[in-house]
Design a protein around this motif. Structure first.
Motif, PDB file in Angstrom:
ATOM      1  N   TRP A 104       0.844  -1.187   0.000  1.00 60.94           N
ATOM      2  CA  TRP A 104       0.000   0.000   0.000  1.00 60.94           C
ATOM      3  C   TRP A 104       0.882   1.240   0.000  1.00 60.94           C
ATOM      4  CZ3 TRP A 104      -5.370  -0.176  -0.028  1.00 60.94           C
ATOM      5  CH2 TRP A 104      -5.950  -1.420   0.228  1.00 60.94           C
ATOM      6  N   GLN A 105       0.422   2.284  -0.706  1.00 60.89           N
ATOM      7  CA  GLN A 105       1.189   3.526  -0.734  1.00 60.89           C
ATOM      8  C   GLN A 105       0.246   4.718  -0.876  1.00 60.89           C
ATOM      9  OE1 GLN A 105       4.017   3.820  -3.934  1.00 60.89           O
ATOM     10  NE2 GLN A 105       5.041   5.616  -3.064  1.00 60.89           N
ATOM     11  N   THR A 106       0.486   5.728  -0.056  1.00 57.43           N
ATOM     12  CA  THR A 106      -0.238   6.988  -0.182  1.00 57.43           C
ATOM     13  C   THR A 106       0.571   7.922  -1.061  1.00 57.43           C
ATOM     14  OG1 THR A 106      -1.261   6.757   2.002  1.00 57.43           O
ATOM     15  CG2 THR A 106      -1.154   8.968   1.067  1.00 57.43           C
ATOM     16  N   ILE A 107      -0.067   8.429  -2.102  1.00 52.96           N
ATOM     17  CA  ILE A 107       0.612   9.312  -3.043  1.00 52.96           C
ATOM     18  C   ILE A 107      -0.245  10.568  -3.257  1.00 52.96           C
ATOM     19  CG2 ILE A 107       1.752   7.396  -4.225  1.00 52.96           C
ATOM     20  CD1 ILE A 107      -0.346   7.675  -6.467  1.00 52.96           C
ATOM     21  N   GLU A 108       0.322  11.565  -3.896  1.00 47.16           N
ATOM     22  CA  GLU A 108      -0.484  12.713  -4.289  1.00 47.16           C
ATOM     23  C   GLU A 108      -1.377  12.331  -5.465  1.00 47.16           C
ATOM     24  OE1 GLU A 108       0.835  16.743  -4.221  1.00 47.16           O
ATOM     25  OE2 GLU A 108       2.831  16.121  -3.522  1.00 47.16           O
ATOM     26  N   HIS A 109      -2.576  12.852  -5.472  1.00 51.42           N
ATOM     27  CA  HIS A 109      -3.547  12.482  -6.497  1.00 51.42           C
ATOM     28  C   HIS A 109      -3.035  12.801  -7.902  1.00 51.42           C
ATOM     29  CE1 HIS A 109      -7.320  12.419  -8.806  1.00 51.42           C
ATOM     30  NE2 HIS A 109      -7.784  11.629  -7.854  1.00 51.42           N
ATOM     31  N   LYS A 110      -2.261  13.856  -8.032  1.00 55.58           N
ATOM     32  CA  LYS A 110      -1.752  14.240  -9.349  1.00 55.58           C
ATOM     33  C   LYS A 110      -0.748  13.231  -9.902  1.00 55.58           C
ATOM     34  CE  LYS A 110       1.673  17.354  -7.232  1.00 55.58           C
ATOM     35  NZ  LYS A 110       2.056  18.776  -7.037  1.00 55.58           N
ATOM     36  N   ALA A 111      -0.241  12.330  -9.031  1.00 57.95           N
ATOM     37  CA  ALA A 111       0.694  11.296  -9.481  1.00 57.95           C
ATOM     38  C   ALA A 111      -0.005   9.964  -9.748  1.00 57.95           C
ATOM     39  CB  ALA A 111       1.792  11.092  -8.430  1.00 57.95           C
ATOM     40  N   LEU A 112      -1.336   9.967  -9.700  1.00 55.21           N
ATOM     41  CA  LEU A 112      -2.094   8.713  -9.809  1.00 55.21           C
ATOM     42  C   LEU A 112      -1.947   8.072 -11.180  1.00 55.21           C
ATOM     43  CD1 LEU A 112      -4.023   6.930  -8.139  1.00 55.21           C
ATOM     44  CD2 LEU A 112      -5.923   8.278  -9.068  1.00 55.21           C
ATOM     45  N   GLU A 113      -2.022   8.872 -12.229  1.00 60.52           N
ATOM     46  CA  GLU A 113      -1.942   8.401 -13.621  1.00 60.52           C
ATOM     47  C   GLU A 113      -2.956   7.276 -13.838  1.00 60.52           C
ATOM     48  OE1 GLU A 113       2.215   7.563 -14.193  1.00 60.52           O
ATOM     49  OE2 GLU A 113       2.684   9.694 -14.466  1.00 60.52           O
ATOM     50  N   ASN A 114      -2.518   6.080 -14.250  1.00 61.77           N
ATOM     51  CA  ASN A 114      -3.463   4.993 -14.547  1.00 61.77           C
ATOM     52  C   ASN A 114      -3.648   4.026 -13.386  1.00 61.77           C
ATOM     53  OD1 ASN A 114      -0.940   3.879 -14.639  1.00 61.77           O
ATOM     54  ND2 ASN A 114      -1.275   2.660 -16.487  1.00 61.77           N
ATOM     55  N   GLN A 115      -3.118   4.368 -12.218  1.00 60.97           N
ATOM     56  CA  GLN A 115      -3.308   3.512 -11.054  1.00 60.97           C
ATOM     57  C   GLN A 115      -4.710   3.721 -10.470  1.00 60.97           C
ATOM     58  OE1 GLN A 115       0.494   3.203  -8.484  1.00 60.97           O
ATOM     59  NE2 GLN A 115       0.590   5.261  -9.367  1.00 60.97           N
TER      60      GLN A 115
END
Length: 462
Positions: A423-434
């Motif tokens: 599991w990983q929390t990322i910024e929404h702008k880095a979501l891309e196709n995930q």
């Protein structure tokens, strides 16, 4: 004079929140907040948001709520945002213009990840998400912590059963909720007791059964219990008639496929085991059928459980299972309900196996250690602002105290992703196709996802 109305959402708040609408930068339009468990000794099992939404967020704010809150908060010494709340009533008919995203309830993930994110959907109400922090954070941290404690205990029991038992079939009844009388309120029992039932199917907290139907669409019985003695019913017979008290339990509750529990340490546990259960009433226990569950209720639990097993083994005999551990006959079992918590449970399980017995012989009851001996710091829960939109432009928001890096907060609109078991929390702008594991569950006064309790259990594996 104000009324006493606990259902008023405007008063379900920390006092200082009433002043925060005056503290944001000019031209603030949107403020995003997130919730996470920042630490702790076990993974997070997310639970409880739907209960809060159904109980508190689906009812629109009323004129009476606003009037009442104004009286209370101004008399209390706070500025009251009368214009803001009045505008919410007029523009949205009292429904909350917010969006809540959350990971599906029943999800298990490591600490340090976003599990919930909230943002206002109307720029006039940029202050609303922060105002809800007190109620929303409490609604998530408590049941999620209880669910996480319960899940942690289940993993310990499961590992011990896999080592010492031929079957995991009974694991759902290996940890029983004894916590109702030791909890701080009825709602505590309802939420905490139901959180435990995400993992197990044994409880004496009846309020949790009501909660399952009220908040999670349960129509069939989600958990079970058995007839059981307490000290008052046993000691009412007097010490000299303890045998008759025990005999009465057999006559009343024994029978094929029946289970009944008898607290046996009112006077001398060792005498009760050796001379009453193991000698005078042994044949009756065997002939009547069903399963007698002997309950010690005092002393060091490691010593008491192991010695109880040894005495019952001597009196009732044992067989060896395929793992090489001793099993008592089906007519006799033990439940240890005193002194059980996340620290003691592992020691007891290890001691049982070290004595040569399968953990299958023993069930556990947990009271205060399950429902009451937790707090927000158990898993370091926090709700923090992570982004703000001012005059049409989004900015990251975060805290990073030089005196405590453990309290460093996340920045930017967040997303949660999972790859395999990571599991990983990322910024929404880095979501891309995930795929974002956060789902919108509440939007502008409406519950968008109405979970069934069975589906939540399914995610955990019950």
């Amino acid at each position: 004079m104000y009324t006493s109305n606990f259902s008023n959402l405007l008063l379900n708040v920390d006092s200082y929140k009433a002043s925060h609408w005056l503290q944001y930068p000019p031209n603030t339009e949107y403020v995003s907040y997130y919730i996470e468990a920042r630490g702790g000794n076990f993974d997070v099992l997310v639970f409880g948001l739907q209960a809060f939404i159904k109980e508190y967020l689906l009812k629109p704010i009323t004129q009476h709520d606003i009037d009442d809150a104004e009286v209370v908060l101004t008399a209390h010494g706070l500025p009251f945002n009368r214009q803001g709340w009045q505008r919410l009533l007029e523009k949205h008919q009292g429904r909350l213009p917010i969006k809540i995203e959350a990971v599906p309830e029943g999800t298990v993930l490591p600490v340090g990840n976003v599990i919930c994110q909230i943002v206002n959907t109307d720029p006039e109400f940029f202050w609303l998400g922060g105002y809800l922090e007190t109620a929303l954070l409490r609604a998530i941290w408590y049941p999620s912590t209880v669910a996480s404690v319960s899940y942690f205990c289940k993993q310990k029991i499961k590992a011990a059963l896999e080592k010492s038992s031929d079957s995991l079939a009974g694991i759902g009844f290996k940890l029983h909720d004894f916590g109702a009388r030791g909890a701080s309120s009825l709602e505590t029992v309802a939420l905490g007791g139901l959180a435990h039932l995400v993992n197990f199917m044994g409880t004496d907290s009846v309020s949790a059964l009501v909660a399952a139907k009220r908040w999670y669409n349960v129509t069939t019985m989600p958990a079970f219990s058995i007839p059981a003695a307490e000290h008052s019913t046993m000691t009412s017979w007097g010490k000299e008639r303890e045998v008759e008290a025990f005999r009465n339990m057999i006559e009343q509750f024994a029978g094929e496929n029946k289970i009944y529990a008898v607290v046996s340490d009112s006077y001398d546990l060792w005498n009760a085991l050796e001379n009453i259960w193991g000698t005078e009433l042994k044949e009756l226990v065997e002939l009547k059928g069903g399963t007698l569950v002997v309950r010690p209720d005092s002393g060091d639990p490691v010593e008491v459980v192991c010695r109880t097993l040894a005495i019952l083994a001597e009196k009732f005999g044992t067989t060896l299972n395929s793992k090489g551990y001793k099993m008592l006959p089906d007519c006799i079992r033990i439940i240890q309900g005193d002194g059980i918590n996340v620290n003691s449970l592992g020691r007891i399980l290890d001691a049982i196996m070290a004595s040569g017995f399968s953990v299958e012989n023993v069930a556990f009851g947990m009271g205060g250690g399950l429902l009451q001996q937790v707090n927000r710091d158990t898993m370091s829960w926090a709700m923090k602002a992570n982004a703000v939109c001012i005059a049409g432009e989004w900015h990251d928001v975060y805290k990073d105290p030089i005196t405590s890096h453990a309290k460093r907060s996340k920045r930017g609109i967040l997303a949660l992703v999972k790859q395999a078991d990571h599991w990983q929390t990322i910024e929404h702008k880095a979501l891309e196709n995930q795929q974002n594991q956060l789902r919108t569950v509440f939007l502008n006064g409406q519950l968008l996802i109405d979970e069934h309790f069975d589906d939540i259990r399914g995610r955990v594996g019950l």
